[in-house]
Design a protein around this motif. Structure first.
Motif, short mmCIF file in Angstrom:
data_model
loop_
_atom_site.label_atom_id
_atom_site.label_comp_id
_atom_site.label_asym_id
_atom_site.label_seq_id
_atom_site.Cartn_x
_atom_site.Cartn_y
_atom_site.Cartn_z
N ASP A 228 0.84 -1.20 0.00
CA ASP A 228 0.00 0.00 0.00
C ASP A 228 0.87 1.25 0.00
OD1 ASP A 228 -2.21 1.76 0.30
OD2 ASP A 228 -2.05 1.65 2.47
N ALA A 229 1.89 1.27 0.86
CA ALA A 229 2.79 2.43 0.93
C ALA A 229 3.58 2.60 -0.37
CB ALA A 229 3.74 2.27 2.11
N VAL A 230 4.04 1.51 -0.95
CA VAL A 230 4.81 1.57 -2.19
C VAL A 230 3.96 2.11 -3.33
CG1 VAL A 230 5.96 0.19 -3.96
CG2 VAL A 230 6.46 -0.23 -1.55
N VAL A 231 2.76 1.57 -3.50
CA VAL A 231 1.90 2.01 -4.60
C VAL A 231 1.50 3.47 -4.43
CG1 VAL A 231 -0.31 1.63 -5.75
CG2 VAL A 231 1.09 -0.33 -5.08
N THR A 232 1.20 3.87 -3.20
CA THR A 232 0.85 5.28 -2.95
C THR A 232 2.00 6.20 -3.33
OG1 THR A 232 -0.68 4.70 -1.17
CG2 THR A 232 0.17 6.94 -1.20
N ALA A 233 3.22 5.83 -2.95
CA ALA A 233 4.38 6.68 -3.25
C ALA A 233 4.69 6.68 -4.75
CB ALA A 233 5.58 6.19 -2.47
N LEU A 234 4.62 5.53 -5.38
CA LEU A 234 4.95 5.45 -6.80
C LEU A 234 3.98 6.23 -7.66
CD1 LEU A 234 5.87 1.67 -7.20
CD2 LEU A 234 7.44 3.59 -7.33
N THR A 235 2.71 6.18 -7.32
CA THR A 235 1.67 6.76 -8.17
C THR A 235 1.20 8.13 -7.70
OG1 THR A 235 -0.16 5.75 -6.93
CG2 THR A 235 0.84 4.44 -8.70
N GLY A 236 1.38 8.42 -6.43
CA GLY A 236 0.83 9.65 -5.87
C GLY A 236 -0.66 9.58 -5.63
N VAL A 237 -1.21 8.37 -5.73
CA VAL A 237 -2.66 8.18 -5.54
C VAL A 237 -2.88 7.31 -4.31
CG1 VAL A 237 -4.79 7.30 -6.57
CG2 VAL A 237 -3.00 8.29 -8.04
#
Length: 241
Positions: A228-237
């Motif tokens: 969850d943290a990785v995807v949020t940081a990578l995408t900004g979403v």
């Protein structure tokens, strides 16, 4: 300063303002990633565990689901794969791992295990492993992998110290998403060695292979929190409510 596999990790002058307080880096600055690295096309994530039938496939399929949920068609900007240092080539996902994925709404179908090969490391923009040993094995393969290989929990720990405002703006186009993701990896690499875990084990996820379903659920919860943290940081979403 060096990390556990002996790689020099001092960032270039000007990258950090205050390492003690979790200072923020300028991700656009170079940290020595070779100029021959692919800088266009889809951003490629490779998860690496041991057998390629438990931890890495759970992370792979959770990541794919989260990307699809948040980005829709824009998810094509990030490709997600997995492999194992002692991968069970062609094997199905472990049954308990598949059951946990179903509880998270992630698809476990059509999965087959893979043994980690040089070509997988060469193609990856970001390699996320589950133990320090996995990370060391990836780096030992060469291919300038050191600056783009982290344990999953190490990477999420470093992400917390990066100011999103210093990254390229989040966008819906696949190319914009890939650009932001590459900048994030450079920023995390600049921080490594300055922001250390309390213990080496704190950056690892234990292997649940052969364990009962409650152990897999605990492992799945740990992996999902990091994904969850990785995807949020990578995408900004952020995650959907």
């Amino acid at each position: 300063m060096t990390d556990r596999v002996g790689m020099q990790t001092q960032p270039p002058r000007g990258q950090l303002h205050n390492a003690v307080t979790g200072a923020l880096v300028r991700p656009a600055a170079s940290v020595g990633i070779p100029s021959t690295r692919r800088t266009h096309g889809a951003f490629r994530i490779l998860y690496v565990c041991t057998g390629s039938v438990c931890r890495s496939p759970m992370a792979e399929r959770m990541t794919r689901r989260e990307l699809g949920q948040r980005l829709g068609e824009g998810a094509t900007g990030i490709d997600v794969q997995s492999a194992g240092t002692w991968g069970h080539e062609g094997a199905p996902m472990e049954a308990n791992a598949a059951a946990v994925l179903a509880e998270y709404g992630a698809d476990s179908s059509s999965f087959t295990g893979r043994e980690l090969l040089d070509e997988h490391v060469i193609d990856a923009d970001l390699v996320l492993t589950f133990t320090q040993d996995h990370r060391a094995q990836v780096i030992s393969m060469g291919h300038a992998a050191g600056l783009r290989t982290f344990t999953l929990k190490e990477f999420t720990r470093l992400l917390a110290a990066i100011d999103p405002a210093t990254l390229p703006a989040a966008g819906g186009a696949p190319g914009e998403i890939a650009e932001r993701a590459r900048a994030l990896v450079r920023a995390a690499a600049a921080l490594r060695g300055w922001l250390l875990a309390a213990t080496p084990e704190a950056d690892e996820v234990d292997d649940p292979y052969g364990a009962p379903i409650p152990v897999f659920r605990a492992c799945g919860e740990e992996i999902f929190g990091a994904v969850d943290a990785v995807v949020t940081a990578l995408t900004g979403v952020p995650a959907l409510p």
